[in-house]
Design a protein around this motif. Structure first.
Motif, mmCIF file in Angstrom:
data_model
loop_
_atom_site.group_PDB
_atom_site.id
_atom_site.type_symbol
_atom_site.label_atom_id
_atom_site.label_comp_id
_atom_site.label_asym_id
_atom_site.label_seq_id
_atom_site.Cartn_x
_atom_site.Cartn_y
_atom_site.Cartn_z
ATOM 1 N N ARG A 152 0.847 -1.194 0.000
ATOM 2 C CA ARG A 152 0.000 0.000 0.000
ATOM 3 C C ARG A 152 0.880 1.241 0.000
ATOM 4 O O ARG A 152 2.064 1.184 0.305
ATOM 5 N N LYS A 153 0.270 2.375 -0.348
ATOM 6 C CA LYS A 153 0.987 3.637 -0.267
ATOM 7 C C LYS A 153 1.211 3.986 1.188
ATOM 8 O O LYS A 153 0.545 3.491 2.080
ATOM 9 N N GLY A 154 2.161 4.903 1.411
ATOM 10 C CA GLY A 154 2.468 5.317 2.770
ATOM 11 C C GLY A 154 1.363 6.156 3.377
ATOM 12 O O GLY A 154 0.382 6.517 2.721
ATOM 13 N N LYS A 155 1.536 6.502 4.646
ATOM 14 C CA LYS A 155 0.530 7.249 5.403
ATOM 15 C C LYS A 155 0.199 8.584 4.751
ATOM 16 O O LYS A 155 -0.920 9.057 4.778
ATOM 17 N N ILE A 265 2.463 -1.855 15.076
ATOM 18 C CA ILE A 265 2.177 -0.751 14.160
ATOM 19 C C ILE A 265 2.752 0.556 14.690
ATOM 20 O O ILE A 265 3.318 1.363 13.929
ATOM 21 N N THR A 266 2.642 0.788 16.004
ATOM 22 C CA THR A 266 3.168 2.011 16.612
ATOM 23 C C THR A 266 4.684 2.101 16.452
ATOM 24 O O THR A 266 5.220 3.153 16.096
ATOM 25 N N VAL A 267 5.385 0.996 16.712
ATOM 26 C CA VAL A 267 6.840 0.988 16.548
ATOM 27 C C VAL A 267 7.217 1.254 15.092
ATOM 28 O O VAL A 267 8.145 2.017 14.808
ATOM 29 N N ALA A 268 6.486 0.636 14.163
ATOM 30 C CA ALA A 268 6.760 0.848 12.737
ATOM 31 C C ALA A 268 6.628 2.319 12.370
ATOM 32 O O ALA A 268 7.450 2.861 11.612
ATOM 33 N N GLU A 269 5.612 2.980 12.900
ATOM 34 C CA GLU A 269 5.419 4.398 12.608
ATOM 35 C C GLU A 269 6.494 5.247 13.270
ATOM 36 O O GLU A 269 6.988 6.219 12.690
ATOM 37 N N LEU A 275 8.494 -1.343 5.690
ATOM 38 C CA LEU A 275 8.018 -2.710 5.518
ATOM 39 C C LEU A 275 8.010 -3.402 6.873
ATOM 40 O O LEU A 275 8.973 -3.304 7.634
ATOM 41 N N ILE A 276 6.907 -4.095 7.179
ATOM 42 C CA ILE A 276 6.811 -4.921 8.378
ATOM 43 C C ILE A 276 6.843 -6.380 7.941
ATOM 44 O O ILE A 276 6.130 -6.767 7.016
ATOM 45 N N VAL A 277 7.684 -7.182 8.588
ATOM 46 C CA VAL A 277 7.772 -8.612 8.291
ATOM 47 C C VAL A 277 7.395 -9.380 9.545
ATOM 48 O O VAL A 277 7.953 -9.142 10.621
ATOM 49 N N LEU A 278 6.431 -10.288 9.432
ATOM 50 C CA LEU A 278 6.024 -11.091 10.579
ATOM 51 C C LEU A 278 5.505 -12.435 10.126
ATOM 52 O O LEU A 278 5.142 -12.614 8.965
ATOM 53 N N GLY A 279 5.481 -13.395 11.039
ATOM 54 C CA GLY A 279 5.008 -14.733 10.723
ATOM 55 C C GLY A 279 3.519 -14.868 10.954
ATOM 56 O O GLY A 279 2.874 -14.009 11.547
ATOM 57 N N SER A 280 2.972 -15.972 10.474
ATOM 58 C CA SER A 280 1.557 -16.252 10.676
ATOM 59 C C SER A 280 1.416 -17.705 11.071
ATOM 60 O O SER A 280 1.898 -18.596 10.383
ATOM 61 N N ARG A 281 0.740 -17.921 12.205
ATOM 62 C CA ARG A 281 0.524 -19.292 12.654
ATOM 63 C C ARG A 281 -0.807 -19.831 12.162
ATOM 64 O O ARG A 281 -1.224 -20.907 12.534
ATOM 65 N N GLY A 282 -1.499 -19.037 11.313
ATOM 66 C CA GLY A 282 -2.780 -19.504 10.787
ATOM 67 C C GLY A 282 -2.583 -20.599 9.762
ATOM 68 O O GLY A 282 -1.541 -20.722 9.144
ATOM 69 N N ARG A 300 -4.359 -5.123 8.178
ATOM 70 C CA ARG A 300 -5.477 -4.201 8.014
ATOM 71 C C ARG A 300 -5.107 -2.764 8.357
ATOM 72 O O ARG A 300 -5.550 -1.824 7.705
ATOM 73 N N HIS A 301 -4.308 -2.573 9.391
ATOM 74 C CA HIS A 301 -4.164 -1.232 9.964
ATOM 75 C C HIS A 301 -2.805 -0.564 9.778
ATOM 76 O O HIS A 301 -2.686 0.633 10.042
ATOM 77 N N ALA A 302 -1.799 -1.296 9.349
ATOM 78 C CA ALA A 302 -0.475 -0.692 9.170
ATOM 79 C C ALA A 302 -0.504 0.329 8.037
ATOM 80 O O ALA A 302 -1.294 0.220 7.094
#
Length: 317
Positions: A152-155, A265-269, A275-282, A300-302
């Motif tokens: 997505r585009k930035g904030k 999300i707060t730390v990223a901002e 770019l945020i990289v994270l795992g998914s246990r789904g 959804r919110h980043a």
């Protein structure tokens, strides 16, 4: 182990954001030497009730004409995206036109092709303004058998590339987080990017909370030091793992709170991560619960692209 993908599927919808998504996929494919595929899904025409003035044959003919029109428009959009990828310096292995529900067709094609990464756009807005109901990208993240990069585009609507200044790796100590670490380190190493890491320690329900009347902030009382020591242990373990795979962390961030997704999300901002990289246990497919996980919420919110890393489900079958 090769954390970066060897086969990528670019899912495009012809939106304003599609150009950015195409450029991102082309750039990542070039950097990782991956085979790049592209898909656009044309909606299937819903049969109309013929009405008293229209016989079934006439109704069927009208629906067929409408479907042909939609398919022609879809092919035009697909051809445009192929040209955009080529203009960005990317090479295309194959373009795919599918008919049906977007998320279902994207996930199905990704599995058929055996891709390791899906790149898709998100037209949703960040923060609480974004609708709770999932979009196509939300559904793909939930059900894909492989990793998904949501672009997505930035904030402030500036263009964000797959090569941002900073990457934020979110770790929770799980096996999936370890796989995400491999991916983040490899990406940072190959592109010479600054890598940050964050670990969020959730507050146990048994820990008593109190409200400061002067600041309206919730304070943690009792067992605070134990919680911080446990959180630091997990963060140190994540740092050791990154070091073991020859990764370099610019800065480690430790957060304690009851909403890990918001903390990430707060730390990223705060650090200006691109770019945020994270795992998914789904789990992929219909086996995955419909309720959102931390990774779903971050997607959804980043306010920047999010790479959700998942081990391919085929390896578990």
């Amino acid at each position: 182990m090769n954390p970066l993908p060897t086969k990528i599927l670019l899912a495009t919808d012809g939106s304003e954001e599609a150009t950015l998504v195409a450029q991102t996929a082309a750039e990542l494919a070039a950097k990782s030497g991956s085979e790049l595929h592209i898909v656009h899904v044309s909606p299937r025409v819903v049969p109309h009730y013929p009405g008293y003035y229209m016989g079934p044959e006439v109704a069927e003919h009208a629906q067929q004409k409408e479907q042909e029109h939609l398919d022609r428009e879809a092919q035009r959009l697909l051809d445009t995206q192929v040209e955009q990828v080529r203009a960005a310096g990317g090479s295309m292995a194959q373009a795919h036109l599918r008919i049906g529900r977007s998320a279902e067709e994207i996930v199905a094609l990704a599995e058929e092709l055996g891709v390791e990464l899906i790149v898709i756009g998100s037209r949703g807005r960040g923060g609480v303004r974004r609708a709770v109901m999932g979009s196509v990208s939300d559904s793909v993240v939930r059900h894909a058998h492989c990793s998904v990069l949501v672009v997505r585009k930035g904030k402030r609507e500036e263009v964000v590339s797959i090569l941002p200044a900073k990457i934020l790796l979110a770790s929770d100590g799980s096996a999936e987080a370890n796989l995400a670490a491999y991916t983040a380190v490899d990406l940072a190493d190959k592109t010479n990017l600054e890598l940050h890491i964050v670990y969020v320690q959730s507050i146990p329900l048994s820990v008593p909370l109190s409200i400061d009347p002067d600041s309206d902030e919730i304070a943690i009382s009792g067992a605070t030091e134990d919680i911080r020591q446990e959180a630091q242990w997990f963060l140190n373990a994540a740092l050791k793992q990154v070091k073991a795979i020859d990764g370099t962390i610019a800065r480690a961030h430790l957060r304690i709170g009851d909403k890990p997704d918001q903390q990430i999300i707060t730390v990223a901002e705060e650090i200006g991560a691109g770019l945020i990289v994270l795992g998914s246990r789904g789990m992929g497919g219909v086996r995955r619960a419909l309720l959102g996980s931390v990774s779903d919420s971050v997607v959804r919110h980043a306010h920047c692209p999010v790479l959700v890393v998942r081990k391919e489900e085929r390896e578990k079958r």
